[in-house]
Write a protein that holds these residues in place. Structure first.
Motif, PDB file in Angstrom:
ATOM      1  N   THR A 485       0.835  -1.205   0.000  1.00 33.36           N
ATOM      2  CA  THR A 485       0.000   0.000   0.000  1.00 33.36           C
ATOM      3  C   THR A 485       0.867   1.251   0.000  1.00 33.36           C
ATOM      4  OG1 THR A 485      -1.694  -1.175   1.273  1.00 33.36           O
ATOM      5  CG2 THR A 485      -1.834   1.238   1.195  1.00 33.36           C
ATOM      6  N   PRO A 486       0.761   2.105  -1.021  1.00 34.51           N
ATOM      7  CA  PRO A 486       1.510   3.368  -1.003  1.00 34.51           C
ATOM      8  C   PRO A 486       1.072   4.237   0.174  1.00 34.51           C
ATOM      9  CG  PRO A 486       0.597   2.928  -3.190  1.00 34.51           C
ATOM     10  CD  PRO A 486      -0.037   1.946  -2.251  1.00 34.51           C
ATOM     11  N   LEU A 487       2.012   4.947   0.754  1.00 35.27           N
ATOM     12  CA  LEU A 487       1.724   5.853   1.857  1.00 35.27           C
ATOM     13  C   LEU A 487       1.639   7.281   1.328  1.00 35.27           C
ATOM     14  CD1 LEU A 487       4.133   4.442   4.606  1.00 35.27           C
ATOM     15  CD2 LEU A 487       1.677   4.016   4.339  1.00 35.27           C
ATOM     16  N   SER A 488       0.653   8.007   1.809  1.00 35.96           N
ATOM     17  CA  SER A 488       0.433   9.379   1.367  1.00 35.96           C
ATOM     18  C   SER A 488       0.299  10.266   2.591  1.00 35.96           C
ATOM     19  CB  SER A 488      -0.843   9.445   0.509  1.00 35.96           C
ATOM     20  OG  SER A 488      -0.986  10.696  -0.095  1.00 35.96           O
ATOM     21  N   ALA A 489       1.151  11.279   2.689  1.00 28.10           N
ATOM     22  CA  ALA A 489       1.212  12.127   3.882  1.00 28.10           C
ATOM     23  C   ALA A 489       0.562  13.480   3.632  1.00 28.10           C
ATOM     24  CB  ALA A 489       2.663  12.321   4.315  1.00 28.10           C
ATOM     25  N   LEU A 490      -0.250  13.915   4.581  1.00 24.12           N
ATOM     26  CA  LEU A 490      -0.711  15.297   4.606  1.00 24.12           C
ATOM     27  C   LEU A 490       0.363  16.147   5.282  1.00 24.12           C
ATOM     28  CD1 LEU A 490      -4.445  14.805   5.668  1.00 24.12           C
ATOM     29  CD2 LEU A 490      -3.594  15.492   3.412  1.00 24.12           C
ATOM     30  N   ARG A 491       0.273  17.451   5.088  1.00 23.88           N
ATOM     31  CA  ARG A 491       1.305  18.329   5.649  1.00 23.88           C
ATOM     32  C   ARG A 491       0.656  19.564   6.266  1.00 23.88           C
ATOM     33  NH1 ARG A 491       4.239  19.667   0.465  1.00 23.88           N
ATOM     34  NH2 ARG A 491       2.168  19.236  -0.375  1.00 23.88           N
ATOM     35  N   LEU A 492       0.881  19.750   7.551  1.00 25.66           N
ATOM     36  CA  LEU A 492       0.487  20.991   8.217  1.00 25.66           C
ATOM     37  C   LEU A 492       1.720  21.879   8.289  1.00 25.66           C
ATOM     38  CD1 LEU A 492      -1.824  21.510  11.230  1.00 25.66           C
ATOM     39  CD2 LEU A 492       0.447  22.563  11.273  1.00 25.66           C
ATOM     40  N   SER A 493       1.555  23.133   7.954  1.00 28.98           N
ATOM     41  CA  SER A 493       2.724  24.027   7.952  1.00 28.98           C
ATOM     42  C   SER A 493       2.347  25.390   8.508  1.00 28.98           C
ATOM     43  CB  SER A 493       3.285  24.176   6.531  1.00 28.98           C
ATOM     44  OG  SER A 493       2.280  24.628   5.647  1.00 28.98           O
ATOM     45  N   VAL A 494       3.329  26.058   9.041  1.00 28.99           N
ATOM     46  CA  VAL A 494       3.169  27.424   9.521  1.00 28.99           C
ATOM     47  C   VAL A 494       3.918  28.343   8.570  1.00 28.99           C
ATOM     48  CG1 VAL A 494       5.172  27.236  11.060  1.00 28.99           C
ATOM     49  CG2 VAL A 494       3.416  28.959  11.523  1.00 28.99           C
ATOM     50  N   GLY A 495       3.343  29.522   8.316  1.00 30.54           N
ATOM     51  CA  GLY A 495       3.949  30.435   7.357  1.00 30.54           C
ATOM     52  C   GLY A 495       4.131  31.830   7.918  1.00 30.54           C
ATOM     53  N   ALA A 496       4.600  32.709   7.050  1.00 28.61           N
ATOM     54  CA  ALA A 496       4.876  34.084   7.454  1.00 28.61           C
ATOM     55  C   ALA A 496       3.636  34.781   7.990  1.00 28.61           C
ATOM     56  CB  ALA A 496       5.450  34.860   6.267  1.00 28.61           C
ATOM     57  N   ARG A 497       2.472  34.475   7.410  1.00 28.40           N
ATOM     58  CA  ARG A 497       1.234  35.131   7.842  1.00 28.40           C
ATOM     59  C   ARG A 497       0.958  34.850   9.318  1.00 28.40           C
ATOM     60  NH1 ARG A 497      -1.539  38.840   8.167  1.00 28.40           N
ATOM     61  NH2 ARG A 497       0.130  39.631   6.883  1.00 28.40           N
ATOM     62  N   GLN A 498       1.160  33.607   9.768  1.00 27.69           N
ATOM     63  CA  GLN A 498       0.950  33.292  11.180  1.00 27.69           C
ATOM     64  C   GLN A 498       1.995  33.958  12.060  1.00 27.69           C
ATOM     65  OE1 GLN A 498       0.839  30.579   8.902  1.00 27.69           O
ATOM     66  NE2 GLN A 498      -1.373  30.225   8.956  1.00 27.69           N
ATOM     67  N   ILE A 499       3.237  34.023  11.577  1.00 21.71           N
ATOM     68  CA  ILE A 499       4.294  34.690  12.350  1.00 21.71           C
ATOM     69  C   ILE A 499       3.955  36.165  12.526  1.00 21.71           C
ATOM     70  CG2 ILE A 499       6.715  35.388  12.327  1.00 21.71           C
ATOM     71  CD1 ILE A 499       7.297  32.786  10.794  1.00 21.71           C
ATOM     72  N   ILE A 500       3.548  36.819  11.441  1.00 19.91           N
ATOM     73  CA  ILE A 500       3.221  38.245  11.500  1.00 19.91           C
ATOM     74  C   ILE A 500       2.024  38.483  12.420  1.00 19.91           C
ATOM     75  CG2 ILE A 500       2.428  40.213  10.130  1.00 19.91           C
ATOM     76  CD1 ILE A 500       3.933  38.838   7.726  1.00 19.91           C
ATOM     77  N   ALA A 501       1.004  37.620  12.277  1.00 18.15           N
ATOM     78  CA  ALA A 501      -0.190  37.778  13.113  1.00 18.15           C
ATOM     79  C   ALA A 501       0.134  37.603  14.593  1.00 18.15           C
ATOM     80  CB  ALA A 501      -1.265  36.789  12.679  1.00 18.15           C
TER      81      ALA A 501
END
Length: 583
Positions: A485-501
Motif C-alpha cells: 500500500t503506497p503511503l500518502s502524507a498530509l502536511r500541516l505548515s506554519v507560514g509568514a502570515r501566522q508569524i506576522i499575526a
C-alpha cells in the motif's frame, strides 16, 4: 478602494469579496491575480478556487495551514496589489508598458534587499516551475554538451519540476498562454539527461544524509568523467521539509570543479532567512524563490536570484525564441543581452502577485529574529506533541535542519515549519493499516468544508468546533509504502502570515497554535467518523459558507459576467493586451 467591495456575514472572520462591474478598459484586481500563468492558476467555475483550493480574494474564515502547497492571499497583501492595479489603470495607455518595466525594476531591488541579496541579478517568472526551466536553459547555453541534471526523487519536488529542469514542457499551456506539447523539449534541442537520487527508504523513513550525498557525488563524478557539465539541484526544503542534498556536499563538489558544476537551490518554499540566502549566493549558487508558499502571496510568483559570478557567464548567452512561451524581456535585468529575443510584453498578473508577496516579506522582515524563533518553537512543540499523542496520526520523520556548516549559526530557519503525517485507519482496521492515497486525498478535500449543517452527524459540542472550521492543509505527498500500500502524507505548515499575526497584529501565539490544533482535531474526526468514504454525497468542498453563493458566483452576479472560467479569463486577457498595447 473603489476596486473592491466587501460584504461581511454575521459569522466572525468570514468575508466575501465582491469585485464591482469590470470596466471595459482594465481588469479588476481579482481578475489580474489569476492572469499570466499556466493551467494550474485557472479557477473552478463553481468554487472560485484554483486547484490548490485558493481564491484570488482574502478568505479570513479559512484556517490556512497549507502553505507547503499554496497560500490564500491576506487582506493587507490584496490591498497592496489593489493599489498597484489602480496605478496601472490610472496611467494613460501609452505609458503603461513603461510603468510596468519600472515597477518590475523597483520590485527587483526590493526583493534583493529583503532577501539578503543586494548584489544579485533577479529574473522573474510565473512560478517556481518556470524558474527551474529558466535556470536549466541558462546552464545549457554555455557548453555544447548538454549538462547532466542531478536532483532528488521527483515525489519530493513540485510535480512539474522534473520536466522543467530538463528543459521540457511541464504543462499543455505555458505561462504566456501558448499551447505546447507537454513532455516535449522546449526549443529545437533535446531534453537534458537527468539522474535522480532517493532521499527516503521504501518505508518512508529518511535515508542518512551521507548516503544521499554519496549518491549525488557518484553521479557527478561519472558525468564529469564523460566530459559533461553538471547541474546540481539542492532542495531547501523538500515537500516534507528535508534539506537535501547537504549544502556542504554541494559546496565541496563545486569548489572542486567550479568551471563544470552549477548549483541551483530550490528554495521555492522560501522558508529561509536572509542570512541563508546570502550564504548560498556567496557560494556561487543560484537560488529559486516563490512568493506563494511560506511567504503567503497568491499562487504563481517565481524569482531566480543569480550571483554576479554566474551572471557574468550567462548574461551574453542567447536563450532562443522558444523561451518566449514562458518569459518576457522585462522580467530579465536590463543588461542581459541574451534576453533580447524575448517579446516586449507585460504580465500585470505577475506584477500584482509579487506586489502582494513583497508586502508580506516586508512585514516579516520587520519582526525581530528572536520573536520569530520563540513563536516557531512554541508552534513546533505543540504540533509535534499532538501528532505523537493521537493514535490516528503517525508523524513522518524529518531530519533536523542543520544550516551551521553553511551559515555558521542556527537561525529561525533551522526550526521545523513543515509537519508531514500519515493517517491511520479507525474502526475494524484500527492500528493495522494506513489510509491509502485516494482516502487521504478525500480527507484533504473534505477538510476545506464546513460540516456543521449535517444533522445526520449528531455532533457533540467539541466536534462542532472542529466540524465548523474550514481548513487548509498541504496536498498529500507520496511517502513510501506499507507493504503493497503506497503511503500518502498530509502536511500541516506554519507560514509568514501566522508569524506576522502572532507578533505584530495582535493575535496571541496561543490562539494561532489552538487553531492549528483544531485543524488536526478536524482531520482526526473525519478519519474516525469515516466521512471520507462519503465524499460524493458530501460534495466537493467549497470556500463559501453553506447556503451562500460561492465567491465565483458572487463575483459573476456583481460584475455581470457569465459563462465559464475560461471565457472570463479570455476576456481579462484581451483587456490586458489592449491596455498595454499588445497584440
Amino acid at each position: 478602494m473603489r476596486n473592491v467591495l466587501y460584504r461581511a456575514s454575521a459569522a466572525a472572520r468570514h468575508t466575501v469579496l465582491l469585485p464591482p462591474r469590470q470596466t471595459r478598459t482594465f481588469p479588476t484586481t481579482g481578475q489580474l491575480l489569476v492572469e499570466g500563468g499556466d493551467a494550474r492558476i485557472a479557477l473552478d467555475p463553481y468554487s472560485g478556487a484554483n486547484r490548490y483550493g485558493c481564491t484570488p480574494f482574502p478568505d479570513p474564515g479559512m484556517a490556512a495551514y497549507g502553505s507547503t502547497t499554496a497560500s490564500a492571499i491576506s487582506d493587507p497583501a490584496f490591498r497592496a496589489a489593489d493599489r498597484l492595479r489602480d496605478r496601472l489603470a490610472g496611467t494613460p495607455g501609452g505609458a503603461r508598458a513603461a510603468l510596468y518595466v519600472r515597477e518590475l525594476e523597483r520590485m527587483r531591488l526590493e526583493l534583493a534587499q529583503l532577501s539578503g541579496a543586494p548584489g544579485a541579478e533577479i529574473i522573474f517568472a510565473a512560478s517556481g516551475t518556470d524558474i527551474h526551466l529558466i535556470a536549466a536553459s541558462l546552464v545549457r547555453t554555455i557548453h555544447p554538451v548538454p549538462p547532466l541534471v542531478i536532483m532528488i526523487d521527483g515525489t519530493e519536488t513540485g510535480a512539474g519540476v522534473p520536466a522543467a529542469v530538463t528543459c521540457r514542457h511541464f504543462s499543455s499551456r505555458s505561462a504566456r498562454g501558448d499551447s505546447v506539447a507537454e513532455g516535449g523539449p522546449v526549443g529545437p534541442d533535446a531534453a537534458l539527461p537527468v539522474a535522480t537520487v532517493a532521499i527516503r527508504r521504501a518505508d518512508g523513513s529518511p535515508l542518512p544524509s551521507q548516503d544521499i550525498d554519496a549518491a549525488v557525488e557518484k553521479h557527478a563524478m561519472q558525468a564529469l568523467a564523460r566530459g559533461r557539465r553538471v547541474l546540481l539541484v539542492l532542495n531547501d526544503l523538500s515537500k516534507t521539509g528535508m534539506l537535501v542534498p547537504s549544502p556542504a556536499c554541494m559546496a565541496a563538489l563545486r569548489t572542486a570543479m567550479p568551471d563544470r558544476i552549477d548549483v541551483l537551490v530550490d528554495a521555492c518554499q522560501f522558508r529561509i532567512a536572509a542570512s541563508t540566502v546570502r550564504a548560498y549566493l556567496e557560494q556561487g549558487f543560484m537560488v529559486a524563490l516563490t512568493g506563494s508558499k511560506f511567504l503567503g502571496g497568491p499562487s504563481f510568483s517565481g524569482a531566480l536570484l543569480i550571483p554576479q559570478s554566474a551572471a557574468d557567464r550567462f548574461r551574453q548567452q542567447s536563450l532562443g525564441r522558444a523561451m518566449s512561451a514562458y518569459s518576457a524581456r522585462a522580467e530579465w535585468p536590463r543588461n542581459w543581452q541574451g534576453a533580447e529575443l524575448l517579446d516586449q510584453v507585460a504580465n500585470p498578473g505577475l506584477l500584482l502577485r509579487w506586489e502582494a508577496a513583497l508586502a508580506e516579506l516586508r512585514a516579516l522582515r520587520a519582526v525581530p529574529e528572536t520573536e520569530i524563533r520563540a513563536f516557531l518553537r512554541i508552534f513546533a512543540t505543540a504540533i509535534a506533541g499532538r501528532l505523537a499523542d493521537d493514535p490516528l496520526f503517525r508523524a513522518v520523520p524529518v531530519p533536523d535542519i542543520d544550516r551551521r556548516p553553511l551559515t555558521g549559526t542556527d537561525g529561525w530557519d533551522s526550526i521545523p515549519t513543515i509537519f508531514p503525517f500519515l493517517l491511520r485507519c479507525s474502526g475494524v482496521r484500527a492500528g493495522t493499516a494506513f489510509l491509502g492515497p485516494e482516502e487521504t486525498q478525500a480527507v484533504y478535500r473534505l477538510i476545506r468544508t464546513r460540516l456543521t449543517d449535517r444533522p445526520d452527524l449528531h455532533l457533540s459540542r467539541a466536534e462542532e468546533k472542529a466540524a465548523g472550521l474550514r481548513c487548509q492543509l498541504g496536498q498529500p505527498v507520496v511517502c513510501g509504502s506499507d507493504g503493497a500500500t503506497p503511503l500518502s502524507a498530509l502536511r500541516l505548515s506554519v507560514g509568514a502570515r501566522q508569524i506576522i499575526a502572532a507578533t505584530r497584529e495582535g493575535r496571541a501565539a496561543r490562539e494561532i497554535v489552538d487553531e492549528a490544533l483544531t485543524v488536526l482535531d478536524k482531520t482526526a474526526w473525519l478519519v474516525r467518523a469515516g466521512l471520507f468514504r462519503d465524499l460524493p454525497r458530501v460534495g466537493d468542498p467549497q470556500p463559501a459558507r453553506h447556503g451562500e453563493p460561492a465567491p465565483a458566483k458572487c463575483a459573476a452576479a456583481r460584475s455581470g459576467e457569465s459563462g465559464s472560467t475560461q471565457l472570463r479569463t479570455a476576456s481579462a486577457a484581451t483587456m490586458v493586451h489592449r491596455a498595454f498595447g499588445q497584440r
